[in-house]
Design a protein around this motif. Structure first.
Motif, mmCIF file in Angstrom:
data_model
loop_
_atom_site.group_PDB
_atom_site.id
_atom_site.type_symbol
_atom_site.label_atom_id
_atom_site.label_comp_id
_atom_site.label_asym_id
_atom_site.label_seq_id
_atom_site.Cartn_x
_atom_site.Cartn_y
_atom_site.Cartn_z
ATOM 1 N N LEU A 1 0.817 -1.218 0.000
ATOM 2 C CA LEU A 1 0.000 0.000 0.000
ATOM 3 C C LEU A 1 0.849 1.266 0.000
ATOM 4 C CD1 LEU A 1 -2.646 -1.191 2.598
ATOM 5 C CD2 LEU A 1 -3.101 -0.671 0.189
ATOM 6 N N GLY A 2 2.164 1.100 0.117
ATOM 7 C CA GLY A 2 3.042 2.276 0.139
ATOM 8 C C GLY A 2 3.037 2.985 1.475
ATOM 9 N N THR A 3 2.635 2.289 2.542
ATOM 10 C CA THR A 3 2.556 2.925 3.859
ATOM 11 C C THR A 3 3.506 2.282 4.864
ATOM 12 O OG1 THR A 3 0.734 1.471 4.542
ATOM 13 C CG2 THR A 3 0.138 3.567 3.515
ATOM 14 N N LEU A 4 4.479 1.525 4.363
ATOM 15 C CA LEU A 4 5.377 0.834 5.285
ATOM 16 C C LEU A 4 6.137 1.823 6.161
ATOM 17 C CD1 LEU A 4 6.481 -1.833 6.295
ATOM 18 C CD2 LEU A 4 8.205 -1.752 4.486
ATOM 19 N N ALA A 5 6.518 2.968 5.592
ATOM 20 C CA ALA A 5 7.269 3.957 6.375
ATOM 21 C C ALA A 5 6.449 4.477 7.541
ATOM 22 C CB ALA A 5 7.713 5.110 5.479
ATOM 23 N N ALA A 6 5.124 4.492 7.375
ATOM 24 C CA ALA A 6 4.266 4.996 8.445
ATOM 25 C C ALA A 6 3.844 3.904 9.416
ATOM 26 C CB ALA A 6 3.018 5.652 7.839
ATOM 27 N N THR A 7 4.164 2.653 9.078
ATOM 28 C CA THR A 7 3.817 1.545 9.960
ATOM 29 C C THR A 7 4.706 1.611 11.198
ATOM 30 O OG1 THR A 7 3.256 0.218 8.031
ATOM 31 C CG2 THR A 7 3.566 -0.967 10.073
ATOM 32 N N ALA A 8 4.190 1.141 12.314
ATOM 33 C CA ALA A 8 4.941 1.223 13.568
ATOM 34 C C ALA A 8 6.347 0.671 13.397
ATOM 35 C CB ALA A 8 4.199 0.442 14.646
ATOM 36 N N PRO A 9 7.350 1.377 13.935
ATOM 37 C CA PRO A 9 8.742 0.941 13.769
ATOM 38 C C PRO A 9 8.992 -0.488 14.254
ATOM 39 C CG PRO A 9 8.666 3.156 14.683
ATOM 40 C CD PRO A 9 7.252 2.642 14.651
ATOM 41 N N GLU A 10 8.297 -0.913 15.294
ATOM 42 C CA GLU A 10 8.541 -2.272 15.778
ATOM 43 C C GLU A 10 8.094 -3.325 14.775
ATOM 44 O OE1 GLU A 10 4.790 -0.723 17.921
ATOM 45 O OE2 GLU A 10 6.775 0.018 17.407
ATOM 46 N N LEU A 11 7.065 -3.013 13.965
ATOM 47 C CA LEU A 11 6.649 -3.965 12.934
ATOM 48 C C LEU A 11 7.717 -4.090 11.868
ATOM 49 C CD1 LEU A 11 2.853 -3.177 12.396
ATOM 50 C CD2 LEU A 11 3.890 -5.046 13.675
ATOM 51 N N LEU B 1 22.177 -5.286 12.369
ATOM 52 C CA LEU B 1 21.795 -6.695 12.474
ATOM 53 C C LEU B 1 21.766 -7.128 13.939
ATOM 54 C CD1 LEU B 1 21.146 -9.386 11.029
ATOM 55 C CD2 LEU B 1 23.613 -9.854 11.072
ATOM 56 N N TYR B 2 22.791 -6.750 14.702
ATOM 57 C CA TYR B 2 22.811 -7.084 16.128
ATOM 58 C C TYR B 2 21.611 -6.462 16.842
ATOM 59 C CZ TYR B 2 27.535 -9.027 15.838
ATOM 60 O OH TYR B 2 28.631 -9.802 15.551
ATOM 61 N N ALA B 3 21.228 -5.242 16.445
ATOM 62 C CA ALA B 3 20.088 -4.572 17.078
ATOM 63 C C ALA B 3 18.794 -5.335 16.825
ATOM 64 C CB ALA B 3 19.971 -3.137 16.569
ATOM 65 N N LEU B 4 18.663 -5.966 15.646
ATOM 66 C CA LEU B 4 17.456 -6.738 15.342
ATOM 67 C C LEU B 4 17.288 -7.897 16.314
ATOM 68 C CD1 LEU B 4 17.548 -7.004 11.440
ATOM 69 C CD2 LEU B 4 16.078 -5.535 12.831
#
Length: 198
Positions: free
Chosen positions: A111-121, A159-162
């Motif tokens: 939908l082109g809204t990934l940037a607006a999706t919650a950062p944790e997702l 990567l370590y942060a993930l």
């Protein structure tokens, strides 16, 4: 397979996704092809999907690609189908949360809204992508966190942060999955060799 709902039709979908709503009847058809069709279905309560309903509805009965996050999503769903019966009961809700996060991120990307999706997702989707990369490359003797980071085009620090909130770090994850793969291979009768004493 073709899917129809709300007077719309998906067109032929091969090795991809179709989003439907359980609030209305839908029909699926694979006529013209005598081969069986295998479907893995993920049902998500609308209240749990972190996307506005009118946005998600734009994707209903549309053939969705198995690329990018879609490929990760497909691999995860197939893995759950194959391995969930062996999981402990307390592990199943974790799989559900991962599936929900991946589906949300995948639909948001379309939908082109990934940037607006919650950062944790986004972080959870990236974590699943990293784990998928490890799974696909377990046979590589040079597989290290640095190699995984390079394949994902992220820094080693990222990567370590993930893996920060995971029970194990990325190196430990690689080591454990290698050991589990070895154990599984040793248990396969077609790979066993007879031992003879001399």
């Amino acid at each position: 397979m073709r899917t129809s709902q709300f007077g719309r039709e998906s067109g032929p979908v091969v090795d991809g996704f179709v989003l439907t709503s359980t609030s209305a009847p839908s029909a699926c058809d694979n006529s013209g092809d005598d081969r069986p069709t295998r479907v893995v279905m993920l049902q998500i309560p609308r209240s749990e999907l972190a996307l506005r309903a009118e946005r998600a509805d734009r994707l209903v009965v549309t053939g969705l690609p198995r690329t990018g996050l879609g490929a990760v999503m497909a691999d995860f769903m197939t893995s759950v189908r194959d391995n969930a019966p062996d999981c402990r009961l307390e592990e199943l809700p974790v799989l559900g949360r991962v599936a929900l996060d991946l589906a949300t991120a995948y639909l948001a990307e379309l939908l082109g809204t990934l940037a607006a999706t919650a950062p944790e997702l986004r972080a959870r989707a990236a974590l699943e992508q990293a784990k998928t990369s490890v799974e696909r490359n377990l046979g590589d003797p040079e597989l290290t966190p640095g190699v995984v980071a390079a394949r994902l085009n992220v820094s080693l620090r990222s990567l370590y942060a993930l893996f920060r909130d995971e029970p194990e770090g990325v190196a430990a994850f690689i080591r454990r999955r290698r050991l589990e793969r070895c154990r599984d291979d040793l248990a396969r009768p077609e790979l066993s060799l007879p031992a003879a004493a001399t």
